[in-house]
Design an enzyme around this catalytic site. Sequence first.
Site, PDB file in Angstrom:
ATOM      1  N   LEU A 140       0.820  -1.220   0.000  1.00 54.11           N
ATOM      2  CA  LEU A 140       0.000   0.000   0.000  1.00 54.11           C
ATOM      3  C   LEU A 140       0.852   1.267   0.000  1.00 54.11           C
ATOM      4  O   LEU A 140       0.321   2.366  -0.137  1.00 54.11           O
ATOM      5  CB  LEU A 140      -0.972  -0.015   1.185  1.00 54.11           C
ATOM      6  CG  LEU A 140      -2.043  -1.111   1.151  1.00 54.11           C
ATOM      7  CD1 LEU A 140      -2.961  -1.019   2.367  1.00 54.11           C
ATOM      8  CD2 LEU A 140      -2.869  -1.057  -0.133  1.00 54.11           C
ATOM      9  N   ARG A 141       2.162   1.115   0.168  1.00 57.78           N
ATOM     10  CA  ARG A 141       3.159   2.204  -0.018  1.00 57.78           C
ATOM     11  C   ARG A 141       3.134   3.326   1.017  1.00 57.78           C
ATOM     12  O   ARG A 141       4.002   4.185   0.990  1.00 57.78           O
ATOM     13  CB  ARG A 141       3.039   2.824  -1.405  1.00 57.78           C
ATOM     14  CG  ARG A 141       3.160   1.837  -2.549  1.00 57.78           C
ATOM     15  CD  ARG A 141       4.510   1.174  -2.615  1.00 57.78           C
ATOM     16  NE  ARG A 141       4.678   0.393  -3.839  1.00 57.78           N
ATOM     17  CZ  ARG A 141       5.373  -0.729  -3.897  1.00 57.78           C
ATOM     18  NH1 ARG A 141       5.972  -1.225  -2.816  1.00 57.78           N
ATOM     19  NH2 ARG A 141       5.499  -1.371  -5.036  1.00 57.78           N
ATOM     20  N   ASP A 174       9.362  -9.104   3.065  1.00 59.21           N
ATOM     21  CA  ASP A 174       9.008  -9.157   1.644  1.00 59.21           C
ATOM     22  C   ASP A 174       9.640  -8.036   0.809  1.00 59.21           C
ATOM     23  O   ASP A 174       9.723  -6.888   1.240  1.00 59.21           O
ATOM     24  CB  ASP A 174       7.500  -9.106   1.449  1.00 59.21           C
ATOM     25  CG  ASP A 174       7.148  -9.303  -0.012  1.00 59.21           C
ATOM     26  OD1 ASP A 174       7.540 -10.335  -0.560  1.00 59.21           O
ATOM     27  OD2 ASP A 174       6.540  -8.401  -0.610  1.00 59.21           O
ATOM     28  N   ASP A 194      -0.115  -9.543  -4.646  1.00 59.64           N
ATOM     29  CA  ASP A 194       1.188  -8.846  -4.688  1.00 59.64           C
ATOM     30  C   ASP A 194       1.031  -7.497  -5.392  1.00 59.64           C
ATOM     31  O   ASP A 194       1.919  -7.052  -6.131  1.00 59.64           O
ATOM     32  CB  ASP A 194       2.281  -9.695  -5.355  1.00 59.64           C
ATOM     33  CG  ASP A 194       3.686  -9.222  -4.933  1.00 59.64           C
ATOM     34  OD1 ASP A 194       3.783  -8.254  -4.164  1.00 59.64           O
ATOM     35  OD2 ASP A 194       4.678  -9.835  -5.382  1.00 59.64           O
TER      36      ASP A 194
HETATM   37  O1  DOR Z   1       7.415  -7.407  -8.011  1.00 57.57           O
HETATM   38  C1  DOR Z   1       7.547  -7.147  -6.821  1.00 57.57           C
HETATM   39  N1  DOR Z   1       7.269  -5.936  -6.314  1.00 57.57           N
HETATM   40  N2  DOR Z   1       8.015  -8.102  -5.998  1.00 57.57           N
HETATM   41  C2  DOR Z   1       8.337  -7.851  -4.723  1.00 57.57           C
HETATM   42  O2  DOR Z   1       8.770  -8.747  -4.038  1.00 57.57           O
HETATM   43  C3  DOR Z   1       8.219  -6.486  -4.163  1.00 57.57           C
HETATM   44  C4  DOR Z   1       7.217  -5.709  -4.910  1.00 57.57           C
HETATM   45  C5  DOR Z   1       7.269  -4.223  -4.607  1.00 57.57           C
HETATM   46  O3  DOR Z   1       7.295  -3.847  -3.437  1.00 57.57           O
HETATM   47  O4  DOR Z   1       7.230  -3.420  -5.560  1.00 57.57           O
END
Ligand code: DOR
Length: 424
Positions: free
Chosen positions: A63-64, A152, A305
């Site tokens: 969600l940033r 992650d 994801d």
């Molecule tokens: O594609 C991805 N984006 N894989 C990840 O493990 C992290 C994620 C991201 O945070 O952008």
Amino acid sequence: MKILIKNGQIVDPAAGVQKELDLLIEDGKISEIGRSLKASGAKEIDAKGKLVLPGLIDMHAHLREPGREDKETILTGSRAAAKGGFTTVCCMPNTSPCIDSQGVARFIISEAERAGLIDVRPVGAITKERNGEELSEMADLKRAGCVAVSDDGNPVPKADMMRRALEYASMMGFVVISHCEDKDLSGIGVMNEGFISTILGLRPIPRHAESFMVERDIRLAELTGAKLHIAHVSTKESVELIREAKARGAAVTAETCPHYFTLTDEAVKSFDTNLKVNPPLRTAADVEAIKEGLRDGTIDVIATDHAPHTENEKDVEFDYAPFGMIGFETALGLVASELVEKKVLDWKGVAEKMAVNPSKILGLGKGTLAQGAAADITIIDPNKEWQLKREDILSKSHNTPFIGRKMTGLVEYTIASGKIIYTS
Ligand code: DOR
């Protein structure tokens, strides 16, 4: 507020129910399920020919916020998730600052409450700053409302650190969600290693960068007796390792994401940077193995994801773009089109992978439409054909390769805690 959902096909595998019934919501809870229900003053939803599922749970999203509100905020992410049929989203800790303290976890929960749409549950970091060097204060993270731990975006590179993380997490009652990647092997790769990477001249990520870590973490989970969940499974070898581990009785669960059963590395020939994800898109044989893993229960969960990135960051050469694609608003359509239509899963299976199992793995006490349960509900038109248009995307970012794609299966209503938070 009362809501009466009439004549929908109730799909509630947790309660063993799959039939056409009415469902009444009162005071945020499911108060009654039965035939020909009546409720004065209730808002009625005609769900004839529609599916009524427990609210979808996405156990892996980004969600940033805090830190990269230009990509997504908790509010914009909640709106996009609601449109995708999700009533609960677990957000990964690679924010800035990362979720390695009570303050950040509590901030996320309070912002989600302020947004007032979905239930957002933070996933805390395994190690401080997600740098693999020192364990986080997991007891604090638990107290602040985190539902699991993960680094992650990063693996935990040192086996001894992962072992201690599993032991400690297990004492706290946390499942450890592992981003399985051997960084020595993946290096500065940008796509799957194989014929396509060779002809395109793009730096490769070997498939064993994933499966070696899957094997290591499964062995460590068996050594410690701790609960391990493997994130974003993309290869045939990983599926085989997880299948074997389950057969031995290891406490391991796994997830995959819609792009890993929908696309292959062939798509990268377009050089569309929205196809750059980590782990990378694999081959047709991997897609088949993922589908078989979903079918036979090796893979327990479908997560998105959801990884928003700005146009500026993605509008560069493939080498320089960040990894990730958004996923909330396409997940259900891709699941319906690629798995249900192609007879990999039935709708009961979808409810299991997208609600029942995530709830079980994380101990959320959700994922059912039983009387008395919180009224988290997703109503789906399984036959509705639609096409993803850029202007319809609610996420703050638009980094998806699926713009223009036709899908069958659309979320019509999302209801969270008895409140309609989205209608199509
Ligand atoms: O594609 C991805 N984006 N894989 C990840 O493990 C992290 C994620 C991201 O945070 O952008």
